[in-house]
Design a protein around this motif. Structure first.
Motif, PDB file in Angstrom:
ATOM      1  N   LEU A 116      -4.282   9.641 -10.340  1.00  0.00           N
ATOM      2  CA  LEU A 116      -3.316   8.591  -9.990  1.00  0.00           C
ATOM      3  C   LEU A 116      -3.372   8.268  -8.506  1.00  0.00           C
ATOM      4  N   PHE A 117      -3.316   9.287  -7.659  1.00  0.00           N
ATOM      5  CA  PHE A 117      -3.289   9.042  -6.216  1.00  0.00           C
ATOM      6  C   PHE A 117      -4.669   8.651  -5.682  1.00  0.00           C
ATOM      7  N   GLU A 118      -5.723   9.125  -6.327  1.00  0.00           N
ATOM      8  CA  GLU A 118      -7.068   8.706  -5.927  1.00  0.00           C
ATOM      9  C   GLU A 118      -7.252   7.208  -6.174  1.00  0.00           C
ATOM     10  N   LEU A 119      -6.844   6.747  -7.356  1.00  0.00           N
ATOM     11  CA  LEU A 119      -6.968   5.327  -7.679  1.00  0.00           C
ATOM     12  C   LEU A 119      -6.050   4.482  -6.806  1.00  0.00           C
ATOM     13  N   GLN A 120      -4.853   4.997  -6.525  1.00  0.00           N
ATOM     14  CA  GLN A 120      -3.909   4.247  -5.692  1.00  0.00           C
ATOM     15  C   GLN A 120      -4.434   4.092  -4.274  1.00  0.00           C
ATOM     16  N   GLU A 121      -5.040   5.151  -3.745  1.00  0.00           N
ATOM     17  CA  GLU A 121      -5.585   5.087  -2.389  1.00  0.00           C
ATOM     18  C   GLU A 121      -6.790   4.160  -2.319  1.00  0.00           C
ATOM     19  N   GLN A 122      -7.653   4.231  -3.325  1.00  0.00           N
ATOM     20  CA  GLN A 122      -8.840   3.373  -3.353  1.00  0.00           C
ATOM     21  C   GLN A 122      -8.475   1.893  -3.411  1.00  0.00           C
ATOM     22  N   SER A 123      -7.431   1.574  -4.170  1.00  0.00           N
ATOM     23  CA  SER A 123      -7.083   0.173  -4.419  1.00  0.00           C
ATOM     24  C   SER A 123      -6.070  -0.384  -3.434  1.00  0.00           C
ATOM     25  N   GLY A 145       0.777  -1.227   0.000  1.00  0.00           N
ATOM     26  CA  GLY A 145       0.000   0.000   0.000  1.00  0.00           C
ATOM     27  C   GLY A 145       0.809   1.279   0.000  1.00  0.00           C
ATOM     28  N   GLU A 146       2.131   1.184   0.001  1.00  0.00           N
ATOM     29  CA  GLU A 146       2.983   2.369   0.108  1.00  0.00           C
ATOM     30  C   GLU A 146       3.169   3.039  -1.250  1.00  0.00           C
ATOM     31  N   ALA A 147       3.290   4.362  -1.224  1.00  0.00           N
ATOM     32  CA  ALA A 147       3.636   5.144  -2.409  1.00  0.00           C
ATOM     33  C   ALA A 147       5.032   5.710  -2.208  1.00  0.00           C
ATOM     34  N   VAL A 148       5.940   5.369  -3.104  1.00  0.00           N
ATOM     35  CA  VAL A 148       7.338   5.777  -2.995  1.00  0.00           C
ATOM     36  C   VAL A 148       7.736   6.533  -4.253  1.00  0.00           C
ATOM     37  N   ALA A 149       8.335   7.691  -4.065  1.00  0.00           N
ATOM     38  CA  ALA A 149       8.839   8.478  -5.185  1.00  0.00           C
ATOM     39  C   ALA A 149      10.353   8.341  -5.257  1.00  0.00           C
ATOM     40  N   ILE A 150      10.860   8.165  -6.467  1.00  0.00           N
ATOM     41  CA  ILE A 150      12.299   8.120  -6.714  1.00  0.00           C
ATOM     42  C   ILE A 150      12.638   9.307  -7.591  1.00  0.00           C
ATOM     43  N   LEU A 151      13.451  10.215  -7.057  1.00  0.00           N
ATOM     44  CA  LEU A 151      13.837  11.423  -7.765  1.00  0.00           C
ATOM     45  C   LEU A 151      15.311  11.352  -8.140  1.00  0.00           C
ATOM     46  N   GLY A 152      15.712  12.247  -9.027  1.00  0.00           N
ATOM     47  CA  GLY A 152      17.108  12.314  -9.419  1.00  0.00           C
ATOM     48  C   GLY A 152      17.248  13.134 -10.680  1.00  0.00           C
ATOM     49  N   ALA A 153      18.467  13.579 -10.929  1.00  0.00           N
ATOM     50  CA  ALA A 153      18.739  14.358 -12.130  1.00  0.00           C
ATOM     51  C   ALA A 153      18.581  13.490 -13.374  1.00  0.00           C
ATOM     52  N   SER A 154      18.419  14.119 -14.532  1.00  0.00           N
ATOM     53  CA  SER A 154      18.346  13.375 -15.778  1.00  0.00           C
ATOM     54  C   SER A 154      19.606  12.534 -15.941  1.00  0.00           C
ATOM     55  N   GLY A 155      19.415  11.290 -16.338  1.00  0.00           N
ATOM     56  CA  GLY A 155      20.561  10.408 -16.519  1.00  0.00           C
ATOM     57  C   GLY A 155      21.075   9.767 -15.252  1.00  0.00           C
ATOM     58  N   SER A 156      20.343   9.946 -14.145  1.00  0.00           N
ATOM     59  CA  SER A 156      20.811   9.401 -12.863  1.00  0.00           C
ATOM     60  C   SER A 156      20.504   7.914 -12.694  1.00  0.00           C
ATOM     61  N   GLY A 157      19.702   7.358 -13.604  1.00  0.00           N
ATOM     62  CA  GLY A 157      19.392   5.933 -13.535  1.00  0.00           C
ATOM     63  C   GLY A 157      18.023   5.616 -12.975  1.00  0.00           C
ATOM     64  N   LYS A 158      17.148   6.620 -12.867  1.00  0.00           N
ATOM     65  CA  LYS A 158      15.810   6.398 -12.284  1.00  0.00           C
ATOM     66  C   LYS A 158      15.018   5.356 -13.078  1.00  0.00           C
ATOM     67  N   SER A 159      14.954   5.538 -14.392  1.00  0.00           N
ATOM     68  CA  SER A 159      14.189   4.606 -15.218  1.00  0.00           C
ATOM     69  C   SER A 159      14.847   3.230 -15.243  1.00  0.00           C
TER      70      SER A 159
END
Length: 230
Positions: free
Chosen positions: A191-198, A40-54
Protein backbone atom coordinates in the motif's frame (compact mmCIF):
# COMPACT_ATOMS: atom_id res chain seq x y z
CA UNK A 1 5.24 10.81 0.57
CA UNK A 2 4.14 14.37 1.32
CA UNK A 3 4.52 16.76 -1.58
CA UNK A 4 4.33 20.39 -0.53
CA UNK A 5 2.46 22.52 -2.99
CA UNK A 6 1.05 25.90 -1.95
CA UNK A 7 -2.75 25.93 -1.64
CA UNK A 8 -2.95 22.42 -3.09
CA UNK A 9 -5.48 20.49 -1.03
CA UNK A 10 -7.41 17.88 -3.03
CA UNK A 11 -9.60 17.08 0.00
CA UNK A 12 -10.96 19.60 2.50
CA UNK A 13 -13.78 19.60 5.04
CA UNK A 14 -15.20 22.60 6.88
CA UNK A 15 -17.66 22.41 9.76
CA UNK A 16 -18.58 18.86 8.73
CA UNK A 17 -21.34 17.26 10.80
CA UNK A 18 -23.31 14.05 10.69
CA UNK A 19 -26.30 13.33 12.94
CA UNK A 20 -29.36 11.14 12.90
CA UNK A 21 -32.72 11.47 14.59
CA UNK A 22 -33.64 8.68 17.01
CA UNK A 23 -36.56 8.04 19.32
CA UNK A 24 -34.42 9.52 22.12
CA UNK A 25 -33.59 12.63 20.10
CA UNK A 26 -30.70 13.65 17.87
CA UNK A 27 -27.57 11.50 17.89
CA UNK A 28 -24.42 13.38 16.87
CA UNK A 29 -21.93 11.13 15.09
CA UNK A 30 -19.50 13.78 13.81
CA UNK A 31 -19.19 17.34 15.09
CA UNK A 32 -17.60 20.32 13.35
CA UNK A 33 -14.89 18.43 11.48
CA UNK A 34 -12.28 20.67 9.84
CA UNK A 35 -9.64 18.97 7.69
CA UNK A 36 -7.25 19.79 4.87
CA UNK A 37 -5.23 17.09 3.10
CA UNK A 38 -2.34 18.17 0.89
CA UNK A 39 -1.32 16.65 -2.43
CA UNK A 40 0.67 13.43 -1.92
CA UNK A 41 -0.04 13.30 1.83
CA UNK A 42 -0.86 10.14 3.77
CA UNK A 43 -3.23 10.74 6.67
CA UNK A 44 -4.38 8.18 9.21
CA UNK A 45 -7.67 8.55 11.08
CA UNK A 46 -7.83 6.50 14.27
CA UNK A 47 -10.53 6.01 16.86
CA UNK A 48 -12.39 3.48 18.94
CA UNK A 49 -14.96 1.20 17.33
CA UNK A 50 -18.13 3.15 16.66
CA UNK A 51 -16.34 6.51 16.78
CA UNK A 52 -17.45 7.43 13.26
CA UNK A 53 -14.22 6.74 11.32
CA UNK A 54 -15.94 4.97 8.42
CA UNK A 55 -18.72 7.57 8.44
CA UNK A 56 -16.13 10.33 8.06
CA UNK A 57 -14.42 8.45 5.23
CA UNK A 58 -17.73 8.05 3.43
CA UNK A 59 -18.47 11.77 3.74
CA UNK A 60 -15.03 12.80 2.48
CA UNK A 61 -15.44 10.48 -0.51
CA UNK A 62 -18.95 11.66 -1.30
CA UNK A 63 -20.46 8.24 -0.65
CA UNK A 64 -22.70 9.75 2.03
CA UNK A 65 -24.22 13.20 2.52
CA UNK A 66 -23.34 15.47 5.44
CA UNK A 67 -25.96 16.85 7.81
CA UNK A 68 -24.11 20.17 7.84
CA UNK A 69 -20.83 21.65 6.63
CA UNK A 70 -18.96 21.19 3.38
CA UNK A 71 -16.59 18.73 1.75
CA UNK A 72 -14.55 19.93 -1.21
CA UNK A 73 -12.99 17.37 -3.54
CA UNK A 74 -10.62 18.65 -6.24
CA UNK A 75 -12.01 22.14 -5.75
CA UNK A 76 -15.66 21.10 -6.15
CA UNK A 77 -18.07 21.30 -3.20
CA UNK A 78 -19.83 17.96 -2.90
CA UNK A 79 -22.94 19.48 -1.34
CA UNK A 80 -23.80 21.05 -4.69
CA UNK A 81 -23.83 17.69 -6.51
CA UNK A 82 -26.37 14.89 -6.67
CA UNK A 83 -25.31 11.23 -6.42
CA UNK A 84 -24.57 10.95 -10.14
CA UNK A 85 -22.55 14.17 -10.04
CA UNK A 86 -20.45 12.92 -7.14
CA UNK A 87 -19.84 9.61 -8.93
CA UNK A 88 -18.76 11.46 -12.07
CA UNK A 89 -16.34 13.58 -10.02
CA UNK A 90 -14.79 10.46 -8.46
CA UNK A 91 -14.45 8.55 -11.74
CA UNK A 92 -10.81 7.93 -12.53
CA UNK A 93 -9.71 10.27 -9.74
CA UNK A 94 -10.66 8.38 -6.57
CA UNK A 95 -9.81 4.83 -5.52
CA UNK A 96 -11.12 2.71 -2.66
CA UNK A 97 -9.78 -0.19 -0.62
CA UNK A 98 -12.00 -1.87 1.99
CA UNK A 99 -11.37 -4.51 4.62
CA UNK A 100 -13.82 -6.90 2.88
CA UNK A 101 -11.92 -6.73 -0.47
CA UNK A 102 -15.18 -6.32 -2.46
CA UNK A 103 -14.00 -8.29 -5.46
CA UNK A 104 -16.58 -9.64 -7.91
CA UNK A 105 -16.64 -13.41 -7.42
CA UNK A 106 -17.53 -14.19 -11.04
CA UNK A 107 -14.54 -12.29 -12.43
CA UNK A 108 -10.87 -13.21 -12.52
CA UNK A 109 -8.23 -11.05 -10.86
CA UNK A 110 -7.47 -9.47 -14.22
CA UNK A 111 -11.13 -8.78 -14.96
CA UNK A 112 -11.68 -7.27 -11.50
CA UNK A 113 -8.86 -4.79 -12.10
CA UNK A 114 -9.91 -4.09 -15.68
CA UNK A 115 -13.52 -3.25 -14.81
CA UNK A 116 -13.05 0.26 -13.31
CA UNK A 117 -10.55 1.07 -16.05
CA UNK A 118 -13.07 0.14 -18.73
CA UNK A 119 -15.81 2.11 -17.00
CA UNK A 120 -13.50 5.15 -16.97
CA UNK A 121 -12.85 4.72 -20.69
CA UNK A 122 -9.17 3.78 -20.35
CA UNK A 123 -7.60 3.31 -23.78
CA UNK A 124 -5.77 0.08 -22.88
CA UNK A 125 -7.51 -1.33 -19.82
CA UNK A 126 -6.11 -4.85 -20.10
CA UNK A 127 -2.45 -3.80 -20.26
CA UNK A 128 -2.91 -1.30 -17.43
CA UNK A 129 -4.55 -4.01 -15.32
CA UNK A 130 -1.75 -6.47 -16.07
CA UNK A 131 0.85 -3.88 -15.08
CA UNK A 132 -0.96 -3.10 -11.83
CA UNK A 133 -1.27 -6.77 -10.90
CA UNK A 134 2.40 -7.32 -11.72
CA UNK A 135 3.37 -4.49 -9.35
CA UNK A 136 1.25 -6.21 -6.70
CA UNK A 137 3.18 -9.44 -7.22
CA UNK A 138 0.27 -11.25 -8.85
CA UNK A 139 1.49 -11.74 -12.42
CA UNK A 140 0.91 -15.49 -12.01
CA UNK A 141 -2.63 -15.07 -10.66
CA UNK A 142 -4.30 -13.14 -13.48
CA UNK A 143 -6.81 -15.88 -14.36
CA UNK A 144 -7.60 -16.88 -10.78
CA UNK A 145 -11.02 -16.14 -9.28
CA UNK A 146 -11.32 -14.61 -5.78
CA UNK A 147 -12.27 -17.99 -4.30
CA UNK A 148 -8.95 -19.37 -5.58
CA UNK A 149 -6.93 -16.63 -3.86
CA UNK A 150 -5.84 -16.21 -0.25
CA UNK A 151 -7.07 -13.24 1.77
CA UNK A 152 -3.77 -11.44 1.27
CA UNK A 153 -3.86 -12.07 -2.47
CA UNK A 154 -7.43 -10.79 -2.67
CA UNK A 155 -6.45 -7.58 -0.91
CA UNK A 156 -3.49 -7.16 -3.25
CA UNK A 157 -5.91 -7.48 -6.18
CA UNK A 158 -8.03 -4.79 -4.50
CA UNK A 159 -4.95 -2.56 -4.21
CA UNK A 160 -4.07 -3.14 -7.86
CA UNK A 161 -7.63 -2.25 -8.82
CA UNK A 162 -7.51 0.94 -6.74
CA UNK A 163 -4.15 2.16 -8.06
CA UNK A 164 -4.52 1.06 -11.71
CA UNK A 165 -6.38 4.23 -12.85
CA UNK A 166 -3.70 6.42 -11.17
CA UNK A 167 -6.17 8.10 -8.79
CA UNK A 168 -5.44 11.43 -7.17
CA UNK A 169 -6.94 10.24 -3.87
CA UNK A 170 -7.21 6.78 -2.31
CA UNK A 171 -9.57 6.10 0.58
CA UNK A 172 -8.70 2.97 2.59
CA UNK A 173 -11.03 1.63 5.28
CA UNK A 174 -9.28 -0.85 7.62
CA UNK A 175 -7.37 -2.45 4.71
CA UNK A 176 -5.54 -4.98 6.88
CA UNK A 177 -8.24 -5.75 9.47
CA UNK A 178 -9.28 -9.10 7.96
CA UNK A 179 -5.71 -10.35 7.55
CA UNK A 180 -3.30 -12.06 9.94
CA UNK A 181 -0.40 -9.95 11.20
CA UNK A 182 2.18 -11.28 8.74
CA UNK A 183 -0.08 -10.96 5.70
CA UNK A 184 -1.31 -7.55 6.88
CA UNK A 185 2.27 -6.29 7.05
CA UNK A 186 2.91 -7.41 3.47
CA UNK A 187 -0.25 -5.66 2.27
CA UNK A 188 0.72 -2.51 4.20
CA UNK A 189 4.16 -2.53 2.57
CA UNK A 190 2.54 -2.71 -0.85
CA UNK A 191 0.00 0.00 0.00
CA UNK A 192 2.64 2.54 1.01
CA UNK A 193 5.01 1.52 -1.80
CA UNK A 194 2.30 2.16 -4.40
CA UNK A 195 1.24 5.38 -2.68
CA UNK A 196 4.80 6.71 -2.66
CA UNK A 197 5.41 5.74 -6.29
CA UNK A 198 2.21 7.42 -7.50
CA UNK A 199 2.10 10.45 -5.19
CA UNK A 200 -1.56 9.64 -4.51
CA UNK A 201 -3.24 11.18 -1.48
CA UNK A 202 -3.96 8.42 1.04
CA UNK A 203 -6.68 8.82 3.66
CA UNK A 204 -6.55 5.74 5.84
CA UNK A 205 -9.03 4.68 8.51
CA UNK A 206 -7.52 2.14 10.90
CA UNK A 207 -7.35 0.95 14.49
CA UNK A 208 -3.79 -0.32 13.87
CA UNK A 209 -1.32 2.07 15.52
CA UNK A 210 1.66 0.58 13.69
CA UNK A 211 -0.05 1.10 10.33
CA UNK A 212 -1.01 4.65 11.26
CA UNK A 213 2.56 5.52 12.26
CA UNK A 214 3.63 5.05 8.64
CA UNK A 215 1.47 7.99 7.56
CA UNK A 216 2.59 11.63 7.43
CA UNK A 217 -0.07 12.62 9.93
CA UNK A 218 -2.27 10.89 12.49
CA UNK A 219 -5.65 12.22 13.59
CA UNK A 220 -7.97 10.81 16.22
CA UNK A 221 -11.77 10.80 16.42
CA UNK A 222 -12.94 11.33 20.01
CA UNK A 223 -16.61 11.87 20.78
CA UNK A 224 -17.25 12.92 17.22
CA UNK A 225 -14.45 15.47 17.11
CA UNK A 226 -11.22 15.20 15.10
CA UNK A 227 -8.02 15.86 17.04
CA UNK A 228 -4.29 15.68 16.36
CA UNK A 229 -3.02 12.42 17.80
CA UNK A 230 -0.25 13.03 20.31
Amino acid sequence: MLQTSPNSHPVTAKGLMKFVETSQGRLDILQQIDLEVAAGEAVAILGASGSGKSTLLGLLAGLDEASAGDVTLFGTTLGGLDEDGRAALRAGQVGFVFQSFQLLSGMTALENVMLPLELAGHANAEQAARNALSKAGLAERLTHYPSQLSGGEQQRVALARAFAPSPKVLFADEPTANLDAHTGEKVAELLFELQEQSGTVLILVTHDEMLAQRCDRRLYLREGCLEIDR
